[in-house]
Design a protein around this motif. Sequence first.
Motif, PDB file in Angstrom:
ATOM      1  N   LEU A 129      -6.025   1.262  -5.086  1.00 61.66           N
ATOM      2  CA  LEU A 129      -5.506   0.509  -3.947  1.00 61.66           C
ATOM      3  C   LEU A 129      -4.011   0.264  -4.046  1.00 61.66           C
ATOM      4  CD1 LEU A 129      -8.267  -2.164  -3.229  1.00 61.66           C
ATOM      5  CD2 LEU A 129      -7.621  -0.235  -1.798  1.00 61.66           C
ATOM      6  N   GLU A 130      -3.520  -0.068  -5.251  1.00 60.45           N
ATOM      7  CA  GLU A 130      -2.111  -0.414  -5.396  1.00 60.45           C
ATOM      8  C   GLU A 130      -1.188   0.783  -5.183  1.00 60.45           C
ATOM      9  OE1 GLU A 130      -3.605   0.899  -9.392  1.00 60.45           O
ATOM     10  OE2 GLU A 130      -4.355  -0.412  -7.795  1.00 60.45           O
ATOM     11  N   LYS A 131      -1.740   2.011  -5.228  1.00 59.63           N
ATOM     12  CA  LYS A 131      -0.927   3.218  -5.051  1.00 59.63           C
ATOM     13  C   LYS A 131      -0.858   3.672  -3.600  1.00 59.63           C
ATOM     14  CE  LYS A 131      -1.804   4.956  -9.738  1.00 59.63           C
ATOM     15  NZ  LYS A 131      -2.355   6.076 -10.548  1.00 59.63           N
ATOM     16  N   ILE A 132      -1.703   3.134  -2.741  1.00 61.00           N
ATOM     17  CA  ILE A 132      -1.681   3.514  -1.330  1.00 61.00           C
ATOM     18  C   ILE A 132      -0.434   2.937  -0.677  1.00 61.00           C
ATOM     19  CG2 ILE A 132      -2.886   3.349   0.876  1.00 61.00           C
ATOM     20  CD1 ILE A 132      -5.500   3.180  -0.704  1.00 61.00           C
ATOM     21  N   ALA A 133       0.268   3.758   0.099  1.00 66.68           N
ATOM     22  CA  ALA A 133       1.559   3.336   0.637  1.00 66.68           C
ATOM     23  C   ALA A 133       1.726   3.731   2.097  1.00 66.68           C
ATOM     24  CB  ALA A 133       2.690   3.952  -0.191  1.00 66.68           C
ATOM     25  N   VAL A 134       2.584   2.990   2.783  1.00 65.94           N
ATOM     26  CA  VAL A 134       2.992   3.300   4.153  1.00 65.94           C
ATOM     27  C   VAL A 134       4.477   3.624   4.117  1.00 65.94           C
ATOM     28  CG1 VAL A 134       3.237   2.419   6.509  1.00 65.94           C
ATOM     29  CG2 VAL A 134       1.231   1.788   5.138  1.00 65.94           C
ATOM     30  N   ASP A 135       4.850   4.796   4.634  1.00 73.48           N
ATOM     31  CA  ASP A 135       6.232   5.238   4.608  1.00 73.48           C
ATOM     32  C   ASP A 135       7.089   4.414   5.568  1.00 73.48           C
ATOM     33  OD1 ASP A 135       7.994   7.603   3.587  1.00 73.48           O
ATOM     34  OD2 ASP A 135       8.418   7.462   5.737  1.00 73.48           O
ATOM     35  N   GLY A 136       8.372   4.252   5.203  1.00 72.45           N
ATOM     36  CA  GLY A 136       9.277   3.475   6.027  1.00 72.45           C
ATOM     37  C   GLY A 136       9.432   4.001   7.440  1.00 72.45           C
ATOM     38  N   ALA A 137       9.259   5.323   7.623  1.00 76.82           N
ATOM     39  CA  ALA A 137       9.372   5.896   8.968  1.00 76.82           C
ATOM     40  C   ALA A 137       8.267   5.393   9.888  1.00 76.82           C
ATOM     41  CB  ALA A 137       9.342   7.418   8.887  1.00 76.82           C
ATOM     42  N   VAL A 138       7.103   5.060   9.305  1.00 70.87           N
ATOM     43  CA  VAL A 138       6.018   4.497  10.110  1.00 70.87           C
ATOM     44  C   VAL A 138       6.326   3.053  10.462  1.00 70.87           C
ATOM     45  CG1 VAL A 138       3.551   3.985  10.189  1.00 70.87           C
ATOM     46  CG2 VAL A 138       4.360   6.075   9.079  1.00 70.87           C
ATOM     47  N   TRP A 139       6.856   2.291   9.485  1.00 69.26           N
ATOM     48  CA  TRP A 139       7.246   0.907   9.784  1.00 69.26           C
ATOM     49  C   TRP A 139       8.312   0.876  10.876  1.00 69.26           C
ATOM     50  CZ3 TRP A 139       3.648  -1.894   8.074  1.00 69.26           C
ATOM     51  CH2 TRP A 139       3.147  -1.826   6.786  1.00 69.26           C
ATOM     52  N   SER A 140       9.232   1.831  10.858  1.00 66.54           N
ATOM     53  CA  SER A 140      10.269   1.867  11.884  1.00 66.54           C
ATOM     54  C   SER A 140       9.677   2.089  13.266  1.00 66.54           C
ATOM     55  CB  SER A 140      11.280   2.981  11.574  1.00 66.54           C
ATOM     56  OG  SER A 140      11.968   2.716  10.365  1.00 66.54           O
ATOM     57  N   LEU A 141       8.630   2.893  13.332  1.00 68.59           N
ATOM     58  CA  LEU A 141       7.957   3.160  14.598  1.00 68.59           C
ATOM     59  C   LEU A 141       7.194   1.939  15.087  1.00 68.59           C
ATOM     60  CD1 LEU A 141       7.129   5.334  16.722  1.00 68.59           C
ATOM     61  CD2 LEU A 141       5.155   5.818  15.243  1.00 68.59           C
ATOM     62  N   ARG A 142       6.432   1.304  14.193  1.00 66.82           N
ATOM     63  CA  ARG A 142       5.624   0.139  14.549  1.00 66.82           C
ATOM     64  C   ARG A 142       5.700  -0.903  13.431  1.00 66.82           C
ATOM     65  NH1 ARG A 142       3.092  -0.038  19.756  1.00 66.82           N
ATOM     66  NH2 ARG A 142       2.455  -2.041  18.910  1.00 66.82           N
ATOM     67  N   PRO A 143       6.708  -1.768  13.467  1.00 66.27           N
ATOM     68  CA  PRO A 143       6.822  -2.797  12.430  1.00 66.27           C
ATOM     69  C   PRO A 143       5.693  -3.822  12.458  1.00 66.27           C
ATOM     70  CG  PRO A 143       8.492  -3.102  14.152  1.00 66.27           C
ATOM     71  CD  PRO A 143       7.862  -1.774  14.392  1.00 66.27           C
ATOM     72  N   ASP A 144       4.892  -3.830  13.522  1.00 66.14           N
ATOM     73  CA  ASP A 144       3.759  -4.753  13.609  1.00 66.14           C
ATOM     74  C   ASP A 144       2.493  -4.200  12.983  1.00 66.14           C
ATOM     75  OD1 ASP A 144       3.672  -2.790  15.632  1.00 66.14           O
ATOM     76  OD2 ASP A 144       2.432  -4.030  16.928  1.00 66.14           O
ATOM     77  N   PHE A 145       2.567  -2.994  12.430  1.00 66.96           N
ATOM     78  CA  PHE A 145       1.369  -2.374  11.851  1.00 66.96           C
ATOM     79  C   PHE A 145       0.943  -3.080  10.569  1.00 66.96           C
ATOM     80  CE2 PHE A 145      -0.330   0.825   8.791  1.00 66.96           C
ATOM     81  CZ  PHE A 145      -1.532   1.086   9.430  1.00 66.96           C
ATOM     82  N   ALA A 146      -0.369  -3.234  10.411  1.00 68.29           N
ATOM     83  CA  ALA A 146      -0.948  -3.726   9.160  1.00 68.29           C
ATOM     84  C   ALA A 146      -2.240  -2.966   8.904  1.00 68.29           C
ATOM     85  CB  ALA A 146      -1.218  -5.231   9.224  1.00 68.29           C
ATOM     86  N   ALA A 147      -2.529  -2.736   7.641  1.00 68.30           N
ATOM     87  CA  ALA A 147      -3.767  -2.069   7.257  1.00 68.30           C
ATOM     88  C   ALA A 147      -4.437  -2.863   6.152  1.00 68.30           C
ATOM     89  CB  ALA A 147      -3.493  -0.646   6.780  1.00 68.30           C
ATOM     90  N   LEU A 148      -5.703  -3.129   6.331  1.00 64.34           N
ATOM     91  CA  LEU A 148      -6.493  -3.705   5.252  1.00 64.34           C
ATOM     92  C   LEU A 148      -7.260  -2.563   4.609  1.00 64.34           C
ATOM     93  CD1 LEU A 148      -8.258  -7.100   5.175  1.00 64.34           C
ATOM     94  CD2 LEU A 148      -9.242  -5.130   4.013  1.00 64.34           C
ATOM     95  N   LEU A 149      -7.013  -2.342   3.356  1.00 66.35           N
ATOM     96  CA  LEU A 149      -7.606  -1.240   2.602  1.00 66.35           C
ATOM     97  C   LEU A 149      -8.733  -1.783   1.740  1.00 66.35           C
ATOM     98  CD1 LEU A 149      -4.162   0.092   1.398  1.00 66.35           C
ATOM     99  CD2 LEU A 149      -5.430   0.896   3.396  1.00 66.35           C
ATOM    100  N   MET A 150      -9.866  -1.110   1.740  1.00 67.96           N
ATOM    101  CA  MET A 150     -11.021  -1.588   0.984  1.00 67.96           C
ATOM    102  C   MET A 150     -11.702  -0.427   0.288  1.00 67.96           C
ATOM    103  SD  MET A 150     -14.169  -3.949   2.347  1.00 67.96           S
ATOM    104  CE  MET A 150     -15.199  -2.675   3.072  1.00 67.96           C
ATOM    105  N   THR A 151     -11.915  -0.548  -1.007  1.00 75.61           N
ATOM    106  CA  THR A 151     -12.686   0.448  -1.737  1.00 75.61           C
ATOM    107  C   THR A 151     -14.092  -0.092  -1.980  1.00 75.61           C
ATOM    108  OG1 THR A 151     -11.839  -0.366  -3.858  1.00 75.61           O
ATOM    109  CG2 THR A 151     -10.730   1.542  -2.867  1.00 75.61           C
ATOM    110  N   ALA A 152     -15.053   0.807  -1.941  1.00 76.63           N
ATOM    111  CA  ALA A 152     -16.455   0.471  -2.215  1.00 76.63           C
ATOM    112  C   ALA A 152     -16.983   1.506  -3.190  1.00 76.63           C
ATOM    113  CB  ALA A 152     -17.275   0.461  -0.928  1.00 76.63           C
ATOM    114  N   GLU A 153     -17.229   1.084  -4.419  1.00 77.24           N
ATOM    115  CA  GLU A 153     -17.663   2.005  -5.462  1.00 77.24           C
ATOM    116  C   GLU A 153     -19.101   1.710  -5.873  1.00 77.24           C
ATOM    117  OE1 GLU A 153     -14.356   3.294  -8.230  1.00 77.24           O
ATOM    118  OE2 GLU A 153     -13.682   1.261  -7.701  1.00 77.24           O
ATOM    119  N   GLY A 154     -19.872   2.782  -6.049  1.00 78.37           N
ATOM    120  CA  GLY A 154     -21.283   2.625  -6.387  1.00 78.37           C
ATOM    121  C   GLY A 154     -22.186   2.547  -5.171  1.00 78.37           C
ATOM    122  N   LEU A 155     -21.802   3.244  -4.108  1.00 76.44           N
ATOM    123  CA  LEU A 155     -22.619   3.277  -2.902  1.00 76.44           C
ATOM    124  C   LEU A 155     -23.890   4.099  -3.125  1.00 76.44           C
ATOM    125  CD1 LEU A 155     -19.858   3.866  -0.206  1.00 76.44           C
ATOM    126  CD2 LEU A 155     -21.309   1.823  -0.395  1.00 76.44           C
TER     127      LEU A 155
END
Length: 225
Positions: A2-28
């Motif tokens: 999770l800590e390695k997932i990133a959003v590039d600055g060019a995306v923030w420039s396009l939509r500074p209001d963007f947010a992503a909640l990232l969730m891993t589920a292991e052992g499904l």
Amino acid sequence: MLEKIAVDGAVWSLRPDFAALLMTAEGLSNGPSDPVSAGWLHTAADGAADAAAHPHVTAWQEAYRGFGAKPKRTRPSVDALLRRVESLPAINRVVDAYNAVSVEYVLPVGGEDLDGYRGAARLVRAGGDEAFETVAGGEPVVEHPEPGEVVWRDDEGVTCRRWNWRQCTRTRITESTKNALFIFERLEPYALGTLRAAADDLATRLRVIAPDVQIESRLVGPLGT
């Protein structure tokens, strides 16, 4: 992961209001759709919002136009789901769960098989030469995004085109998926509290499917890190 997932600055420039909640589920312990997962889809369909009138759908349509996509031709994922609620397909238990949450919360939710990734996920604007593995006419093909298109990718290629329009075949969730990444994507005016509630709801459903699943999450966005 999770800590390695990133959003590039060019995306923030396009939509500074963007947010992503990232969730891993292991052992499904996934499997074919069953009465429980089909019931989630039916409940979601019964209470579905009007896609044409919902402000979050409108926000995503505007975001698509911002990088040159035509949202009526290639619709944001939540828009496409809401427009087919009368015939939501049952695919497998995990996919049914996150599609139901997407419809109920009017929120793009992507599900990816973690074991199909090569390196960390990141959201970028495409150069245009990246590989995107998909199916056309029933046959596997490799396509390429448009230059400037917003895409999720890893070290091997594009995992989802046009932000949340279509995922690649390599990382899609199947009945044999054991470990998954879920991406909940929000634009203003969508409340961050509702974003978190959607993730909590999916986590609850995943524990119905696999009681011993291990879940972790991280918010990336205006108020996240």
